[in-house]
Write an enzyme that holds these catalytic residues in place. Structure first.
Site, short mmCIF file in Angstrom:
data_model
loop_
_atom_site.label_atom_id
_atom_site.label_comp_id
_atom_site.label_asym_id
_atom_site.label_seq_id
_atom_site.Cartn_x
_atom_site.Cartn_y
_atom_site.Cartn_z
N HIS A 117 0.84 -1.19 0.00
CA HIS A 117 0.00 0.00 0.00
C HIS A 117 0.88 1.24 0.00
CE1 HIS A 117 -3.42 -2.62 1.70
NE2 HIS A 117 -3.59 -2.42 0.41
N GLU A 138 1.69 3.78 3.05
CA GLU A 138 2.17 3.25 4.33
C GLU A 138 3.70 3.34 4.38
OE1 GLU A 138 0.15 -0.55 4.33
OE2 GLU A 138 -1.80 0.43 4.23
N ARG A 186 -3.32 4.81 -2.03
CA ARG A 186 -3.17 3.46 -1.47
C ARG A 186 -2.84 2.39 -2.53
NH1 ARG A 186 -5.68 -0.07 2.58
NH2 ARG A 186 -6.72 -1.85 1.62
N ARG A 199 -5.88 -6.95 -2.41
CA ARG A 199 -7.15 -7.64 -2.68
C ARG A 199 -7.05 -8.39 -4.00
NH1 ARG A 199 -7.29 -5.61 1.55
NH2 ARG A 199 -8.98 -4.51 2.64
N HIS A 208 2.77 -3.59 6.72
CA HIS A 208 1.79 -2.56 6.40
C HIS A 208 1.75 -1.56 7.57
CE1 HIS A 208 -0.55 -4.47 3.00
NE2 HIS A 208 0.24 -5.47 3.36
N GLU A 232 0.95 -4.97 10.88
CA GLU A 232 0.52 -3.57 10.80
C GLU A 232 1.36 -2.79 11.79
OE1 GLU A 232 -1.65 -2.28 8.76
OE2 GLU A 232 -2.86 -3.97 8.05
ZN LIG Z 1 -1.68 -1.80 4.02
#
Ligand SMILES: [Zn+2]
Ligand SMILES: *[C@@H]1O[C@H](CO)[C@@H](O)[C@H](O)[C@H]1NC(C)=O
Ligand SMILES: *[C@@H]1O[C@H](CO)[C@@H](O)[C@H](O)[C@H]1NC(C)=O
Ligand SMILES: *[C@@H]1O[C@H](CO)[C@@H](O)[C@H](O)[C@H]1NC(C)=O
Ligand SMILES: *[C@@H]1O[C@H](CO)[C@@H](O)[C@H](O)[C@H]1NC(C)=O
Ligand SMILES: *[C@@H]1O[C@H](CO)[C@@H](O)[C@H](O)[C@H]1NC(C)=O
Length: 482
Positions: free
Chosen positions: A245, A248, A300, A319, A371, A445
């Protein structure tokens, strides 16, 4: 019928209704898939099913009927021109909203569909939302009317963005000139600095470090991968990526910190580190990453145009992976932030990872994808609230990693399955990696828990990377011994 039983029946029906053979054919024409048979298919794995009918807010699938409204943001960008118009977030705010009260999630979804806000992070009880500056009056009024409490976490987003990544001071600039590469962990660097750093390490330590491109991004940038290995036969292998992403930024910064530590100190590193073959792709979404530096700090996705003739750009690479692609928590709307792409592995960036992992001779024992934000250590599955048969081991190792992080830097990471702890999201790289038979698969994360969110000041880079290096050492120990 209780809602739980109901959900079980629905899920079983879904599993029966989609024979795995058809799915395999659709994903990888002419190939046996998945290649490694060691992981059971999810139909065998249902150990617990909870009712997910009221998905956590980030399930943006309701967006499917929405018009292409992110046009404003997505259009701004022709990076080939010098006069790139930067997206301005002046006056935009980030709010933390508790979502445990019934109806709150629906109201947030509706406001998002009306393009008054977008969602940042969130878990099952809270959500962070970005409220656009021209929408603050209306959204405030609606929240008041609905008796929804919230608090303002960031009251001028553009100010935060302007302060986030200041230029290096004179000392650092001089050091940079002497070092042979421009990388530091005192700033968020452009892609050229990161790639230059990787090439520098390969040139400086040719006996242990090599760099290759595993493919090209949509806009033609290299997907550079750096390998660190002592070359011993029988080493276990670990794959680590960052920057799936774009916004990030702490993720590529952390992954390059690991690379620097291992490459520069290889001789004195632990036996665990030395006897693993490490594969790092610090920026898996280079087009998006550059775009966040030049045009829109909060971009993103990747930068492939959606359907021809539509104004929206980008697929959410997390995704787009080919395991249970297209399920919950992913959108078929090219304008959505969580657009899944036109089919599994439709994007060159995800396809490159899958080709590389499937074709390489080594068997990966671990797959880590970094992430931000929220401080979570997440293991599969993400596509729904089910866990793999070895989840207890994944949970235990996750807890040990979290403990090491906490003891080193003080940050608390929550451990759990990604769908269970957060919300279902099908098509994630972690699910796909697990389905390839990679045992220790985690989405990490990084910091923080929402004070700065994606706009984490540079002073956080070293502490975040350092404590996560301690976590990585725990994993290396498990992989090496295991
Ligand atoms: Zn992410
Ligand atoms: C399954 O559900 C039961 C009852 O809700 C719970 O006690 C148990 O911890 C759950 N197990 C997993 C793996 O989530
Ligand atoms: C969810 O987020 C809130 C607010 O950031 C936090 O206080 C809470 O601990 C989080 N829950 C979990 C399970 O991490
Ligand atoms: C705010 O609400 C007013 C009145 O309903 C409406 O005219 C206006 O377009 C809304 N503003 C935004 C940004 O949606
Ligand atoms: C909000 O609270 C007020 C006062 O407690 C109440 O009169 C009103 O009906 C509530 N509105 C909603 C939408 O719950
Ligand atoms: C990888 O795993 C396969 C199947 O388990 C095995 O046949 C092969 O020898 C392994 N390769 C390496 C390099 O360990």
């Amino acid at each position: 019928m209780g809602s739980r039983a109901h959900a079980v029946v629905l899920l079983l029906l879904a599993v029966v209704a989609v024979p795995s053979i058809a799915l395999i054919k659709e994903l990888e024409p002419g190939q046996v898939w998945p290649e490694r048979g060691s992981v059971k298919q999810p139909s065998d794995l249902i150990q617990n099913v909870t009712d997910t009918t009221e998905d956590a807010v980030p399930a943006e699938s309701e967006l499917e009927d929405a018009p292409p409204e992110e046009v404003l943001i997505t259009k701004a960008a022709d990076l080939t021109k010098n006069d790139v118009q930067k997206v301005d977030y002046s006056g935009a705010q980030v709010w933390k909203v508790p979502t445990d009260k019934t109806g709150v999630k629906n109201i947030i979804s509706r406001l998002r569909r009306r393009n008054l806000l977008s969602t940042w992070g969130g878990n099952q009880t809270y959500i962070d939302v970005l409220v656009k500056s021209n929408a603050i009056t209306n959204v405030t009024r609606i929240m008041k009317r609905e008796n929804i409490t919230y608090h303002v976490v960031i009251d001028d987003l553009q100010k935060r963005i302007d302060e986030e990544n200041p230029p290096l001071d004179q000392n650092e600039l001089e050091l940079q000139d002497r070092r042979g590469h421009r990388m530091t962990w005192k700033q968020y660097h452009r892609l050229a600095d990161i790639h230059g750093f990787m090439d520098y390490l390969a040139k400086t330590y040719p006996s242990i470090v090599s760099v290759q491109s595993i493919g090209k991004s949509f806009e033609g940038r290299d997907l550079k991968m750096l390998r660190i290995s002592n070359g011993k036969a029988g080493n276990k292998a670990v794959f680590i990526d960052g920057g799936i992403h774009a916004r990030e930024w702490i993720s590529p910064a952390t992954v390059t910190y690991f690379i620097n530590q291992f490459a520069e100190n290889f001789d004195v590193e632990s036996e665990d580190i030395k006897n693993i073959d490490w594969y790092f792709v610090p920026v898996l979404n280079p087009d998006g990453y550059e775009y966040t530096h030049m045009a829109d700090r909060l971009w993103r996705k990747n930068r492939k145009p959606g359907v021809v003739g539509r104004a929206c750009y980008g697929t959410d690479l997390n995704r787009n992976f080919g395991y249970r692609w297209g399920g919950k928590g992913a959108s078929n709307n090219p304008c959505s932030e969580i657009y899944r792409g036109s089919r599994a592995f439709s994007e060159p960036e995800t396809k490159a990872v899958s080709n590389f992992i499937k074709n390489i001779a080594s068997n990966f024992t671990a797959y880590l994808t970094y992430h931000s934000y929220g401080q979570y250590l997440l293991y599969p599955w993400g596509y729904d609230n089910v866990v793999p048969p070895d989840y207890e081991q994944l949970n235990l190792v996750g807890n040990n990693i979290a403990q090491a992080i906490q003891q080193t830097g003080g940050s608390q990471y929550s451990v759990g399955s990604s769908s269970g702890l957060l919300y279902p999201a099908a098509g994630g790289s972690d699910d796909w990696a697990k389905a390839q038979g990679i045992k220790y698969t985690y989405t990490i994360e990084l910091s923080d828990t929402g004070k700065y969110g994606f706009i984490l000041p540079t002073s956080y880079i070293e502490p975040v990377a350092r404590e996560n290096l301690a976590g990585l050492r725990v994993l290396a120990n498990v992989v090496h011994k295991g």
